[in-house]
Design a protein around this motif. Structure first.
Motif, PDB file in Angstrom:
ATOM      1  N   LEU A  51      44.311  39.608  34.595  1.00  0.00           N
ATOM      2  CA  LEU A  51      45.039  40.439  35.560  1.00  0.00           C
ATOM      3  C   LEU A  51      44.709  41.691  35.316  1.00  0.00           C
ATOM      4  N   ALA A  94      44.391  37.279  39.969  1.00  0.00           N
ATOM      5  CA  ALA A  94      44.070  38.027  41.121  1.00  0.00           C
ATOM      6  C   ALA A  94      43.532  37.399  42.193  1.00  0.00           C
ATOM      7  N   LEU A 130      46.181  45.157  44.084  1.00  0.00           N
ATOM      8  CA  LEU A 130      46.900  44.425  43.040  1.00  0.00           C
ATOM      9  C   LEU A 130      48.211  45.154  42.670  1.00  0.00           C
TER      10      LEU A 130
END
Length: 396
Positions: free
Chosen positions: A287, A322, A368
């Motif tokens: 991530l 993700a 994100l």
């Protein structure tokens, strides 16, 4: 203990691995700032927590295990440490207990304390856990189970609260610390590591647990050899954590590509900025790489005994964070028998050769960051406010 110390709120913290150490250290910093330093800490933690003033009850390296069959050989020591930790908590009578991830250890401590409380034991403080079990990826029934013995849950992903609120557990989305991770300086690192400005760079991140490193390194080693044959100027950066640093250094010492092993948060972010492509073990670091806009190939292997159980219980579409958050494949994932040097090499080469890869990953990074942010207040501060409220700790 002096009378003044007795009046100072005590927060008991438990973190059992590198990612939890980062989260708990950030929480400690925010609590100290929020209270003007009027707070004490005790518990179990790593290097970063010790730097914030924690004297760890024992080394967290003893808890860095995962998987059904990986835990079994460590069970006697794990149980002794659980009993020792529960005894220490009861003797100190903190204002609050906050466990951070390391669920095999942390939630067993919480469960024992809740049982004691139900029998009238001296557990008059809130039981709080940070980093939810991944019930959205496997064993959703755990949400109901932990809701029976926790008082509050702090979660890192915006889609998690409903899983636990359904069972009456007060759940707070505090944001993910990676959403505010710093931008590294890749040029500075390249200069320090004597990497030419135009040389392609592969980042290799084999995990933070000894078992992960041992299982992934053979495939990663072969992949590195294949990629350096394909790209003769390729250079290798290997960010790692202190708990496995020596093992990683030993594993890469004969690699081509002049590998540079790096420790520490600042070095890690500089390395991210210097990388063209990354090859990483599944986990929080994937991530972080996605948020840094690094095209990443994700790999993972568990023990052969754990694999059949995992396949029945795990939602594989949710393993790579993700991909789960954005609902699309940002990082290709190779698990178990699919985690072969040939497959990893093909995926990484595609990212090196595709000029759109970095632009696509940069767009994913923006999406994100928006999903994982709580706005102007940092995740550590949001978590500290939730902890202070639960414990009745005065804020300045």
């Amino acid at each position: 203990m002096s009378a003044e110390e007795a009046r100072t709120p005590l927060v008991y913290l438990i973190a059992g691995e590198a990612s939890g150490d980062v989260l708990a250290a950030g929480l400690m910093r925010s609590l100290k700032r929020m209270t003007g330093g009027n707070v004490r800490f005790a518990g179990v933690g790593g290097k970063l927590m010790r730097e914030e003033g924690l004297e760890s009850l024992f080394p967290i390296s003893e808890m860095a295990v995962m998987g059904v069959f990986e835990i079994l050989p460590h069970a006697p020591k794990l149980l002794r440490r659980i009993r020792q930790t529960v005894t220490d908590i009861l003797s100190k009578q903190p204002d609050i207990l906050v466990t951070v991830d390391s669920k095999a250890f942390s939630l067993r401590v919480q469960k024992r304390l809740n049982k004691l409380r139900a029998k009238g034991g001296a557990v008059d403080f809130p039981l709080v856990h940070m980093v939810a079990p991944t019930v959205w990826a496997w064993r959703p029934g755990r949400a109901k189970t932990i809701s029976r013995f926790l008082d509050r849950l702090l979660v890192l992903f915006p889609f998690e609260p409903p899983y636990f609120e359904e069972h009456g557990l007060k759940t707070v989305f505090v944001g993910h610390p990676a959403s505010v991770q710093p931008q590294g300086d890749g040029s500075r690192l390249r200069a320090r590591a004597q990497i030419p400005p135009r040389a392609p760079v592969l980042g290799v991140l084999p995990g933070s647990r000894p078992g992960e490193v041992r299982r992934l390194m053979p495939a990663f080693t072969d992949t590195v050899r294949r990629l350096t044959a394909r790209y003769p100027d390729l250079r290798i950066l290997v960010p790692t954590v202190s708990g496995v640093a020596e093992e990683v250094r030993d594993a890469v010492k004969d690699w081509p590509g002049k590998p540079v092993v790096l420790e520490g948060e600042a070095e890690k972010y500089d390395a991210f900025d210097a990388m063209n492509v990354a090859l990483a073990a599944s986990g929080t670091v994937t991530l972080e790489l996605a948020l840094a806009g690094v095209p990443t190939v994700v790999a993972y292997k568990v023990s052969p005994l754990s694999a059949p159980i995992g396949r029945r219980l795990v939602n594989l579409d949710s393993v790579v964070l993700a991909n789960r958050i954005l609902g699309r494949v940002v990082q290709p994932f190779f698990l178990q028998e699919n985690c072969t040097p040939q497959a990893l090499t093909v995926a990484a080469a595609r990212m090196f050769d595709d000029t759109r890869a970095r632009a696509d990953c940069a767009a994913a990074a923006r999406d994100l960051r928006e999903e994982l942010s709580t706005g102007a207040v940092s995740p550590s501060d949001t978590a500290a406010m939730a902890v202070a409220e639960a414990a009745g700790i005065a804020r300045r």
